[in-house]
Design an enzyme around this catalytic site. Sequence first.
Site, mmCIF file in Angstrom:
data_model
loop_
_atom_site.group_PDB
_atom_site.id
_atom_site.type_symbol
_atom_site.label_atom_id
_atom_site.label_comp_id
_atom_site.label_asym_id
_atom_site.label_seq_id
_atom_site.Cartn_x
_atom_site.Cartn_y
_atom_site.Cartn_z
ATOM 1 N N GLU A 132 0.748 -1.270 0.002
ATOM 2 C CA GLU A 132 -0.098 0.132 -0.021
ATOM 3 C C GLU A 132 0.894 1.257 0.201
ATOM 4 O O GLU A 132 0.562 2.339 -0.589
ATOM 5 C CB GLU A 132 -0.886 -0.079 1.072
ATOM 6 C CG GLU A 132 -2.109 -0.988 1.084
ATOM 7 C CD GLU A 132 -2.928 -0.749 0.188
ATOM 8 O OE1 GLU A 132 -2.657 -0.514 -1.114
ATOM 9 O OE2 GLU A 132 -4.279 -0.457 0.349
ATOM 10 N N THR A 185 -5.310 7.305 -4.800
ATOM 11 C CA THR A 185 -5.296 7.706 -3.466
ATOM 12 C C THR A 185 -4.355 8.813 -2.970
ATOM 13 O O THR A 185 -4.687 9.407 -2.165
ATOM 14 C CB THR A 185 -5.016 6.201 -2.709
ATOM 15 O OG1 THR A 185 -5.938 5.436 -3.160
ATOM 16 C CG2 THR A 185 -5.080 6.482 -1.417
HETATM 17 N N1 HSE Z 1 -8.094 5.124 3.836
HETATM 18 C C1 HSE Z 1 -7.616 5.521 2.690
HETATM 19 C C2 HSE Z 1 -8.010 6.806 2.265
HETATM 20 C C3 HSE Z 1 -8.248 4.221 1.825
HETATM 21 O O1 HSE Z 1 -9.008 7.135 2.367
HETATM 22 O O2 HSE Z 1 -7.071 7.336 1.498
HETATM 23 C C4 HSE Z 1 -7.667 4.130 0.229
HETATM 24 O O3 HSE Z 1 -8.337 3.227 -0.252
#
Ligand code: HSE
Length: 312
Positions: A132, A185
């Site tokens: 990630e 993201t």
């Molecule tokens: N918590 C993360 C965000 C999840 O909202 O950036 C990304 O899939």
Amino acid sequence: MKKLSLFSPGTIANISCGFDVLGVALDEVGDVMHFEVTDKPGWQISEIKGADLPLDVAKNTAGVAGLSLLNTYKSQGGDPPGFSLMIEKNIKAGSGIGSSAASASGAVWGLNELLNRPFSPLELVSFAMEGEKLASGVAHADNVAPGIFGGFTLIRSYEPLDIVALPCPDDLYAVVLHPQIEIKTQDARSILKTQLSLRQATTQWGNLGGLIAGLYTNDYGLISRSLVDVVVEPIRSLLIPGFDELKKTMLESGALGAGISGSGPSVFGLAQGNDQARSIAQAIEINYRQWGIDFEVHCAKINTQGIKMIQA
Ligand code: HSE
């Protein structure tokens, strides 16, 4: 075991009130990954179908997560054989339903099985978080944890990593509309404010507690009242064409609540029962056509098992 195939599910992170700490795994929506033990030493990705992603393990989320696991295994005195991986990507990158997480968590889960499970689910999450980090610059765990643990998971703490697997009412479903635009993201994080008012924080943690209490007590009314996000959604929703109307359509057709799936652009709704989920799906399929953007709608039961072996 010399080879295995697995299903690695799509996931909805945040679930409105739980930015970076809450996530849930989906049934049906997900990637398929095929692993093989090889005579050639090392860890390699032989092929990726359905997406144009790097095969170099140092540049691929599945690759990096796998490297993290294998390096730890070796540092503890292990002598792993060679492994090769073939991925069938069904979740598009930048969709908001955990594409990078499905690859990263599937990779470490599969390697762990082939090594006879030297690592705990919590350790697998920490390896998958490296994937990630490569994908978004931040090692968030709210997609990889539900993939590995199944169902709803709470990241109670990042340092030290502390994950709580939450219960889930039997007939809870998710409907996800994925507009075919990509939101990275990293970009969706860069626009967020880094400070909150005390009022926002109070509202948000009240809802997070309420949602978790609702999951424990099967209280759909409480789940519904708690699916509110006053922190992230007001900012990120501006990136999603038609978000407000889409959310309204979901709520008017019976969704318990609706919001942005992960960092978007997908939008999710939760529903009580398959029939309710199907009628929400139908309503949004009709409504979203006006935006002239291609989209897909997924309707899935909550996946309480997480990653599943599909062939040993
Ligand atoms: N918590 C993360 C965000 C999840 O909202 O950036 C990304 O899939």
